[in-house]
Write a protein that holds these residues in place. Structure first.
Motif, PDB file in Angstrom:
ATOM      1  N   ILE A 257      -5.855   2.388  -7.443  1.00 56.32           N
ATOM      2  CA  ILE A 257      -5.076   3.818  -7.633  1.00 56.32           C
ATOM      3  C   ILE A 257      -6.000   4.868  -7.243  1.00 56.32           C
ATOM      4  CG2 ILE A 257      -4.462   4.958  -9.845  1.00 56.32           C
ATOM      5  CD1 ILE A 257      -3.491   2.484 -11.035  1.00 56.32           C
TER       6      ILE A 257
ATOM      7  N   PHE B 242      -4.756   7.563  -4.720  1.00 56.99           N
ATOM      8  CA  PHE B 242      -4.557   9.017  -5.491  1.00 56.99           C
ATOM      9  C   PHE B 242      -5.429   9.832  -4.441  1.00 56.99           C
ATOM     10  CE2 PHE B 242      -5.478  12.344  -7.735  1.00 56.99           C
ATOM     11  CZ  PHE B 242      -4.023  12.906  -8.136  1.00 56.99           C
TER      12      PHE B 242
ATOM     13  N   VAL C 177      -1.253   2.933  -3.952  1.00 56.67           N
ATOM     14  CA  VAL C 177      -1.026   3.453  -5.594  1.00 56.67           C
ATOM     15  C   VAL C 177      -0.102   2.510  -6.199  1.00 56.67           C
ATOM     16  CG1 VAL C 177      -0.444   5.272  -6.818  1.00 56.67           C
ATOM     17  CG2 VAL C 177      -1.699   5.763  -5.067  1.00 56.67           C
ATOM     18  N   VAL C 178       0.973   2.204  -5.626  1.00 56.59           N
ATOM     19  CA  VAL C 178       1.980   1.392  -6.472  1.00 56.59           C
ATOM     20  C   VAL C 178       1.647   0.169  -6.656  1.00 56.59           C
ATOM     21  CG1 VAL C 178       4.243   0.332  -6.080  1.00 56.59           C
ATOM     22  CG2 VAL C 178       4.200   2.846  -5.479  1.00 56.59           C
TER      23      VAL C 178
ATOM     24  N   VAL D 292      -0.705   0.085  -9.775  1.00 50.98           N
ATOM     25  CA  VAL D 292       0.071   0.293 -10.839  1.00 50.98           C
ATOM     26  C   VAL D 292       0.735  -1.182 -11.212  1.00 50.98           C
ATOM     27  CG1 VAL D 292       1.976   1.298 -11.915  1.00 50.98           C
ATOM     28  CG2 VAL D 292       0.316   2.834 -10.585  1.00 50.98           C
TER      29      VAL D 292
ATOM     30  N   THR E 133       2.636  -8.709  -5.570  1.00 49.47           N
ATOM     31  CA  THR E 133       1.588  -7.659  -5.715  1.00 49.47           C
ATOM     32  C   THR E 133       0.070  -8.286  -5.078  1.00 49.47           C
ATOM     33  OG1 THR E 133       2.554  -6.686  -7.667  1.00 49.47           O
ATOM     34  CG2 THR E 133       0.436  -6.286  -7.240  1.00 49.47           C
TER      35      THR E 133
ATOM     36  N   LEU F  10       8.274   1.490 -15.555  1.00 47.40           N
ATOM     37  CA  LEU F  10       7.166   2.002 -15.350  1.00 47.40           C
ATOM     38  C   LEU F  10       6.823   1.874 -13.741  1.00 47.40           C
ATOM     39  CD1 LEU F  10       4.810   0.612 -18.255  1.00 47.40           C
ATOM     40  CD2 LEU F  10       5.475   3.013 -17.702  1.00 47.40           C
ATOM     41  N   ALA F  11       7.129   0.687 -13.091  1.00 48.62           N
ATOM     42  CA  ALA F  11       7.038   0.315 -11.803  1.00 48.62           C
ATOM     43  C   ALA F  11       7.641   1.351 -11.140  1.00 48.62           C
ATOM     44  CB  ALA F  11       7.237  -1.021 -11.279  1.00 48.62           C
TER      45      ALA F  11
ATOM     46  N   GLY G 238       6.280   4.730 -11.118  1.00 46.57           N
ATOM     47  CA  GLY G 238       5.161   4.767 -10.487  1.00 46.57           C
ATOM     48  C   GLY G 238       5.051   5.191  -8.932  1.00 46.57           C
TER      49      GLY G 238
ATOM     50  N   ILE H 299       6.872   8.644  -8.566  1.00 47.90           N
ATOM     51  CA  ILE H 299       5.783  10.049  -8.909  1.00 47.90           C
ATOM     52  C   ILE H 299       4.847  10.129  -7.601  1.00 47.90           C
ATOM     53  CG2 ILE H 299       3.918  10.596 -10.281  1.00 47.90           C
ATOM     54  CD1 ILE H 299       5.349   9.510 -12.687  1.00 47.90           C
ATOM     55  N   SER H 300       4.468   8.980  -7.095  1.00 46.18           N
ATOM     56  CA  SER H 300       3.597   8.665  -5.765  1.00 46.18           C
ATOM     57  C   SER H 300       4.217   9.502  -4.819  1.00 46.18           C
ATOM     58  CB  SER H 300       3.419   7.354  -5.736  1.00 46.18           C
ATOM     59  OG  SER H 300       2.627   6.717  -6.643  1.00 46.18           O
TER      60      SER H 300
END
Length: 364
Positions: free
Chosen positions: A17, A21, A64-65, A68, A79, A153-154, A157, A160-161
């Motif tokens: 992350i 970021f 980033v994802v 998260v 993942t 939430l996923a 994430g 927003i990214s």
């Protein structure tokens, strides 16, 4: 094993992350780094150059994802395998770069933290180790929340990214880690302190001594040997101090004006690393900026790496009357992530810096 997996999960997730970021804060800068890797002297994949920005955004958003996803436990199998494939690719890239001494900085943490190629490779090996632990202990990775909150939430994430990456592209990086950030003085950024560490260089002198070639290594001094000199090779053993700014200049056919303009008060600098690639909408806004700046007592100049004919053509096309000076393209890409971009300087200090989309925000 469960505790080790939990520790690895937090370490890998947080690091992905943070790393993602920082690059997402400046996707254009990361795309320039990718173009270095695509170059003929590295991976020799020049056909990917036009897609560097798209690849950059995809990679950093995915990075980033995945971080998260790992922390919240969303689709663990997907993942972990995605993390493994990504880190294997990056490990190969950093090893290739380090072993063949191709790219001096991998760009893993953007301009926030510079790592040498071997440091980058070591970092990737450590990450690979922890990701392999996660692969072995996959059964211990469970969602932190229920199915619906985890999915939300996923999705958040990802959204927003993607939004943040788009936002900084349309404006400027939210955090500027470079030597041209607002408040920084360019002259000071180019200054090398007297007590700064000097580079350590090894000299390998080749001589023909009695018909036999011999190599004598020194720290620079000429060897005291009796023989015929053939050649000398140098190798940097340890880097010396490198100032934050080392390739900035303001030049024209009449000479170097860097010092003169960096001592100027109320100076507006319009930066376009390539006038051939300048954004038309941005170029159209420059005339109004020029008139407003002159009315408020500012001097206006342009900085570009383009040639004389292109400068003249751009001024005629968009009704501009300021003079364009020459600067290295790579330096200009570092100065501002916009083409064109605008800086206000006061005796070399960056007072304001904006993307062409935000020209109206300049306070003159």
């Amino acid at each position: 094993m469960k505790a080790l997996v939990s520790l690895s999960r937090i370490f890998v997730g947080v690091l992905f992350i943070i790393s993602g970021f920082i690059k997402l804060n400046d996707p254009l800068g990361f795309s320039y780094k990718l173009q270095e890797y695509f170059g003929a002297d590295v991976l020799n994949l020049p056909f990917l150059d036009p897609y560097a920005l798209g690849i950059s955004i995809f990679v950093v958003v995915f990075e980033v994802v995945l971080g998260v996803f790992l922390l919240i436990g969303y689709k663990p199998k997907f993942t972990i395998w995605s993390l493994l494939l990504m880190i294997v690719f990056f490990t190969f890239l950093t090893f290739y770069s380090a072993y063949f001494d191709k790219v001096k900085d991998c760009g893993c943490f953007g301009d926030a933290l510079k790592l040498t190629p071997w440091e980058s490779f070591t970092k990737d090996l450590i990450l690979l180790f922890f990701i392999l632990i996660l692969l072995v202990g996959l059964k211990y990775i469970k969602p932190v929340f229920g199915k619906l909150p985890t999915t939300i939430l996923a999705l958040l994430g990802f959204i927003i990214s993607l939004w943040f990456g788009y936002h900084v592209l349309m404006h400027l990086p939210a955090i500027d880690f470079r030597g041209y950030a607002i408040g920084k003085n360019i002259t000071e950024g180019m200054t090398i302190p007297e007590d700064a560490p000097k580079p350590v260089v090894e000299y390998a002198w080749k001589f023909n001594i009695n018909g036999e070639e011999r190599v004598i290594k020194t720290n620079g001094s000429y060897p005291s040997v009796e023989g015929e000199f053939i050649s000398v090779d140098t190798k940097e053993i340890e880097k010396g101090y490198e100032p934050p700014i080392y390739d900035f200049s303001i030049e024209s056919d009449d000479g170097d004006f860097t010092e003169q303009f960096l001592n100027e008060e109320n100076l507006i600098v319009i930066v376009s690393y390539s006038l051939e690639k300048i954004e038309r909408e941005g170029a159209k806004r420059l005339k109004a900026l020029l008139e407003n700046a002159i009315k408020n007592g500012y001097k206006v100049i342009g900085l570009t790496a383009s040639g004389k004919e292109t400068k003249q053509s751009i001024n005629e096309t968009y009704g501009l009357s300021f003079e364009w000076y020459l600067c290295d393209e790579k330096a200009l890409k570092t100065v501002v992530r916009s083409n064109p971009g605008i800086l206000e300087l006061d005796k070399g200090t960056v007072i304001q810096k904006v993307h062409w989309n935000d020209i109206e925000d300049l306070e003159l």
